[in-house]
Scaffold this motif. Structure first.
Motif, short mmCIF file in Angstrom:
data_model
loop_
_atom_site.label_atom_id
_atom_site.label_comp_id
_atom_site.label_asym_id
_atom_site.label_seq_id
_atom_site.Cartn_x
_atom_site.Cartn_y
_atom_site.Cartn_z
N LEU A 266 17.32 -5.28 12.35
CA LEU A 266 17.86 -6.59 11.76
C LEU A 266 17.49 -6.75 10.22
O LEU A 266 16.33 -6.19 9.97
CB LEU A 266 17.44 -7.64 12.55
N SER A 267 18.21 -7.45 9.46
CA SER A 267 17.75 -7.93 8.01
C SER A 267 17.53 -9.45 8.22
O SER A 267 18.30 -10.08 9.03
CB SER A 267 18.87 -7.62 7.12
N VAL A 268 16.46 -9.76 7.32
CA VAL A 268 16.05 -11.10 7.44
C VAL A 268 16.51 -11.62 5.88
O VAL A 268 15.84 -11.15 5.01
CB VAL A 268 14.57 -11.33 7.64
N GLY A 272 19.37 -16.21 6.94
CA GLY A 272 18.93 -16.02 8.20
C GLY A 272 18.88 -14.71 8.69
O GLY A 272 19.02 -13.85 7.76
N VAL A 273 19.09 -14.44 9.88
CA VAL A 273 18.70 -12.91 10.42
C VAL A 273 19.78 -12.44 10.92
O VAL A 273 20.62 -13.12 11.72
CB VAL A 273 17.83 -13.07 11.75
N ILE A 274 20.33 -11.48 10.35
CA ILE A 274 21.57 -10.63 10.51
C ILE A 274 21.68 -9.14 10.96
O ILE A 274 20.42 -8.66 10.66
CB ILE A 274 22.62 -10.81 9.23
N PRO A 275 22.42 -8.50 11.61
CA PRO A 275 22.37 -7.19 11.81
C PRO A 275 22.14 -6.59 10.57
O PRO A 275 22.89 -6.66 9.50
CB PRO A 275 23.54 -6.94 12.67
N GLN A 276 21.35 -5.28 10.58
CA GLN A 276 21.40 -4.45 9.22
C GLN A 276 22.49 -3.52 8.97
O GLN A 276 23.16 -3.15 9.99
CB GLN A 276 19.90 -3.71 9.35
N MET A 277 22.92 -3.40 7.69
CA MET A 277 23.98 -2.80 7.47
C MET A 277 23.82 -1.21 7.83
O MET A 277 22.78 -0.59 7.76
CB MET A 277 24.30 -2.46 6.20
#
Length: 433
Positions: A266-268, A272-277
């Motif tokens: 995940l990327s912060v 907010g918190v999102i799935p990482q590329m």
């Protein structure tokens, strides 16, 4: 020698007017010199303005002067590096994935100055229009043709300047170059004004959003609620029925190491918190080198840089070991998502950190857990979260529309420049020459 324009497309080459000539960049540049960084400013006669890549106002293809740097350079070194108004500055080192090296801007000041060693200064032959050449560089950059001339052995991108400037280009006669540049100046200014107005509007809505969140999570929804002194430096007054307690009393610290194979990365971000590329995730090491995150956990970047990179995770996954992961126990997750992203909290989180400079500033959980916060009863937390969901969703919809229009205008500008300087779109040069 392969022409740069063969990389664009076949149609580009076919559309170039027959009277345009094939030249090379280096044939129309009378002087090309690298920059110089010199020594720290000393307050003597050798101090001189030194333009950096940070001074590039690329949206307007010129320099900005709001944070000018002075360096100390000996006269015998400075004299051969001096810039003239109308010179072009080519970024030859730096860049990144989203903004690769190779941007070019115009020196729009007669001030005595040099440029940094990350920049190549170019003086264009007086028989050519520097403004036309500037737009030509912009067209090449916006089509990412500059990326063909990289030499990247470390994290820094280096432009192979000599190879780049040896490329062939198509040039119209001088009078036509000037007419094209004048046309583009006028049209780009129109587009730029529209973009500026939209960006101001977006900034106003963003500030409204931040203000709304900040006030609501620290005062609640009732404007007439009775207040009491909190004893907290970051929230002087709070509703009388709110509870003050330390962070540790509302969360469990999660510190479980996992593999990205089992828990997707995940990327912060500040949003907010999102799935990482995917392309970023592939570069991660194998093994249990990540920290576990469960849905509704709150995740914060311990290297607090005031960007507010944090949020409640909408899904299970994993993050870098430098992040703080908290499992809400006596607090509503969606309320936390707003509370810990409010301006006042971000500043308090930062104040409790330690470091040498902002980029190396860290607030670890040992410190964070003892910070006191003011929290309403659970039902009120849910009401606040629902209210902010509704209000922020409306603002976000407006911002999305504004940002979409800004991107459309930027693409219009990019296409306009590209089509005109490559001869794909003819303009009335007679009335402008």
């Amino acid at each position: 020698m392969i022409s740069i324009f063969t990389v664009y497309s076949d149609i580009c080459k076919k559309s170039v007017p027959a009277h345009w000539q094939i030249r090379r960049f280096k044939d129309i540049i009378t002087l090309s010199r690298s920059g110089i960084w010199g020594d720290e400013e000393k307050g003597d006669a050798n101090d001189i303005v030194c333009y950096r890549v940070a001074d590039f106002d690329y949206s307007n293809l010129c320099l900005k002067f709001d944070n000018i740097t002075y360096r100390n350079v000996l006269p015998e070194q400075a004299n051969e590096k001096l810039l003239s108004e109308g010179d072009l500055l080519l970024e030859k080192s730096g860049g990144g994935e989203k903004m690769p090296v190779g941007r070019v801007v115009l020196v729009n000041s007669p001030q005595r100055a040099v440029c940094s060693n990350f920049i190549q200064a170019l003086s264009v032959n007086k028989k050519q229009s520097a403004r036309f050449v500037l737009y030509l560089f912009h067209s090449i950059y916006s089509n990412r043709i500059n990326t063909l001339f990289f030499n990247q052995t470390t994290g820094i991108q280096n432009l192979k300047t000599a190879h780049y400037l040896a490329q062939e280009i198509f040039l119209p006669p001088y009078s036509e170059q000037e007419a094209i540049a004048t046309y583009l100046d006028k049209e780009c200014e129109k587009i730029g004004r529209k973009i500026e107005l939209l960006e101001r509007k977006a900034d106003a809505y963003s500030r409204l959003r931040r203000s709304l969140i900040n006030r609501t999570v620290t005062r609640g929804l009732d404007p007439n609620v009775s207040l009491k002194p909190s004893g907290l430096r970051w929230i002087p007054y709070i509703p009388t029925h709110w509870e003050i307690s330390r962070v540790r009393n509302f969360f469990e610290y999660r510190n479980e190491k996992v593999s990205e194979t089992d828990f997707g990365p995940l990327s912060v971000t500040k949003n907010g918190v999102i799935p990482q590329m995917e392309n970023v995730a592939k570069s991660l090491a194998e093994g249990d080198t990540r920290k576990k995150v469960c849905k509704n956990d709150f995740v914060a970047n311990s290297r607090s840089d005031r960007k507010g990179s944090c949020g409640t995770s909408p899904l299970d996954g994993s993050v870098s070991l430098i992040y703080i992961v908290l499992e809400p126990k006596n607090i509503f997750p969606n309320f936390v998502n707003y509370y810990f992203r409010s301006n006042d909290w971000v500043e308090e989180f930062y104040r409790n950190g330690k470091g040498i400079v902002a980029d190396l500033w860290t607030t670890n959980y040992v410190t964070m857990r003892n910070i006191e916060i003011a929290v309403p009863p659970m039902e009120e937390q849910k009401e606040i979260a629902a209210y902010l969901d509704e209000k922020c969703a409306k603002i976000d919809t407006i911002l999305e529309k504004i940002n979409t229009e800004v991107e459309r205008l930027k693409e219009l500008k990019r296409s306009l420049i590209n089509e005109v300087v490559t001869g794909q779109r003819a303009i009335d040069t007679e009335s402008r020459s």
